[in-house]
Enzyme design. Structure first.
Site, PDB file in Angstrom:
ATOM      1  N   ARG A 225      -0.292  -9.935   9.155  1.00 13.39           N
ATOM      2  CA  ARG A 225      -0.034 -11.204   8.463  1.00 13.39           C
ATOM      3  C   ARG A 225      -0.443 -12.332   9.404  1.00 13.39           C
ATOM      4  NH1 ARG A 225      -0.049  -8.965   4.233  1.00 13.39           N
ATOM      5  NH2 ARG A 225       1.602  -8.878   2.659  1.00 13.39           N
ATOM      6  N   HIS A 273      -8.534 -10.907   3.146  1.00 12.26           N
ATOM      7  CA  HIS A 273      -7.351 -10.095   2.805  1.00 12.26           C
ATOM      8  C   HIS A 273      -7.750  -8.877   1.958  1.00 12.26           C
ATOM      9  CE1 HIS A 273      -2.708 -10.319   2.404  1.00 12.26           C
ATOM     10  NE2 HIS A 273      -3.110  -9.060   2.299  1.00 12.26           N
TER      11      HIS A 273
END
Ligand code: NAP
Length: 310
Positions: A225, A273
C-alpha cells in the site's frame, strides 16, 4: 434459503454472478444471491468498498461481511460493522502476487533495465549477474501474500529475510519480528518487497533511516500500500544513489495524480495497482466456504482483527 447481498460496483457483478452461483451450488448452499434486498433480510454481504462505505446498521440479521479485497484498511473502522469481517485470501490472487514480485526481483537481479535501455548497436563489455544466493532480499509482511512470495524467492535461492509482527519460522529463510527485527531484516538488503497492510502501525515503515540501512544501490518493490513508504524519503534516496530504482504499484492517492514526481522520475517504475487481483472463480469458492462455515456455526476463515487493522 440464505440471502446473500452483492454490494460492489456493477462491473464486479458481471464478473462474479456466475462464479458465485456455481460455487454456492457446488458447496450445496441454497442461496438467494442478489444486488438488492431489504437489508433486514440479508444473511451475508459480499463486499467491495469501492462502491462507497456502507452503513450496515439496517442489516439486523447479518452474519458476516465477506470482502472481495485482501486489503481492508477502508473497512476496518466502519462503526456500523458489528459482525465478523472476512478479508479475501484467494490462491489465484496469491499466485498472481508471487509472479509479480518474483518478476520484479528477477528483473533487478539480472539488471534487465540496462540492456533494454542500451539496445543501440553498441556491444558493451559487461558482467553477468551474481548468483541469487548472494543477494539479500527482504520481504516486509509474511502473511498470505508475503510468505508465498518469500517462499518463491527462497526457492530461487535468494537470501530471503522476512519480517512480520509476530515471530515465525520457515525453512529456507530468516524470519524477523519487532522493531529490532526490522533493523536486522533491512540491514544490507539489496532488495525490499513490501507486503504489509496499511494500518497506523505500518505507515511510513520504510522511512529515510530504514532506507539507509539497505545496501547502497538497492531496489524497492511495493505492491503493498502507498502509505507504507515515506515518498519524499524515497525520492531523496533515489536522487542520492542510496537506492537505484523503485517499482511502485500502489500510492497514497490512486489514481496517481498526473503531476506526481513518480511519473517522470527516471528511477521509478509506476504500475497502476495491477500487481495481483482477486480472481472471480477462486474467490467465489472462498466465499462459499465461509458461508458453509457460518451456517454450520463454525468460525469463519480470514477474519480481520479490527483492533490490529488487518
Ligand atoms: P495478511 O495475510 O494479513 O499479512 C499481513 C502481514 O503483515 C502479516 O505477516 C503481519 O504480521 C504483517 N504485519 C502487519 N502489521 C505489522 C506490523 N505493524 N509490523 C510488522 N508486520 C506487520 O495480508 P496479505 O493477504 O498478505 O496482504 C498484504 C497486503 O497486500 C494487503 O493488506 C494489501 O494492502 C496488499 N495487496 C495488494 C494488492 C495489489 O494488487 N497491489 C493485491 C492484494 C493485496 P503477522 O503475521 O505477525 O500478523
Amino acid at each position: 434459503m440464505i440471502n446473500v447481498l452483492f454490494l460492489a460496483p456493477p462491473k464486479n457483478w458481471v464478473q462474479y454472478e456466475a462464479p458465485l452461483r456455481a460455487a454456492f451450488a457446488k458447496a450445496g448452499i441454497h442461496a438467494d444471491l442478489r444486488v438488492e434486498f431489504d437489508p433486514s433480510d440479508v444473511d451475508y454481504v459480499v463486499y467491495a468498498p469501492n462502491g462507497g462505505q456502507a452503513d450496515f446498521t439496517p442489516f439486523t440479521k447479518l452474519k458476516a461481511v465477506l470482502s472481495l479485497w485482501a486489503g481492508v484498511e477502508t473497512m476496518v473502522d466502519n462503526p456500523s460493522l458489528r459482525v465478523p469481517l472476512c478479508r479475501m485470501v484467494d490462491h489465484g490472487l496469491t499466485e498472481s502476487m508471487v509472479e509479480w514480485v518474483t518478476g520484479q526481483v528477477l528483473r533487478y537481479h539480472l539488471g534487465m533495465d540496462q540492456f533494454v535501455a542500451a539496445q543501440d548497436g553498441v556491444w558493451r563489455a559487461g558482467t553477468a549477474a551474481p548468483l541469487a544466493r548472494d543477494r539479500k532480499v527482504c520481504v516486509l509482511g509474511l502473511g498470505a501474500l508475503g510468505m508465498a512470495c518469500a517462499k518463491a524467492l527462497s526457492a530461487l535461492n535468494f537470501d530471503v529475510h522476512g519480517w512480520a509482527r509476530s515471530a515465525k519460522s520457515c525453512e529456507g529463510m530468516t524470519c524477523h519480528f519487532g522493531e529490532d527485527g526490522l533493523r536486522g531484516a533491512l540491514s544490507g538488503a539489496d532488495m525490499v518487497a513490501l507486503l504489509l497492510p496499511d494500518t497506523p502501525a505500518t505507515e511510513n515503515v520504510l522511512n529515510a533511516e530504514r532506507m539507509a540501512l539497505m545496501a547502497k544501490g538497492g531496489f524497492i518493490v511495493n505492491p503493498g500500500r502507498g502509505p507504507l513508504i515515506d515518498d519524499d524519503a524515497l525520492l531523496a534516496a533515489l536522487d542520492s544513489g542510496q537506492l537505484a530504482h523503485a517499482t511502485l504499484d500502489v500510492f497514497r492517492i490512486e489514481p496517481l495524480p498526473e503531476a506526481h514526481p513518480f511519473w517522470v522520475h527516471p528511477k521509478v517504475t509506476v504500475t497502476p495497482h495491477i500487481a495481483a487481483e482477486t480472481k472471480a472463480t477462486t474467490a467465489s469458492e472462498v466465499i462459499a466456504q465461509n458461508v458453509v462455515l457460518g451456517e454450520a456455526g463454525e468460525p469463519f476463515l480470514h477474519v480481520v482483527d479490527r483492533a490490529a487493522g488487518y
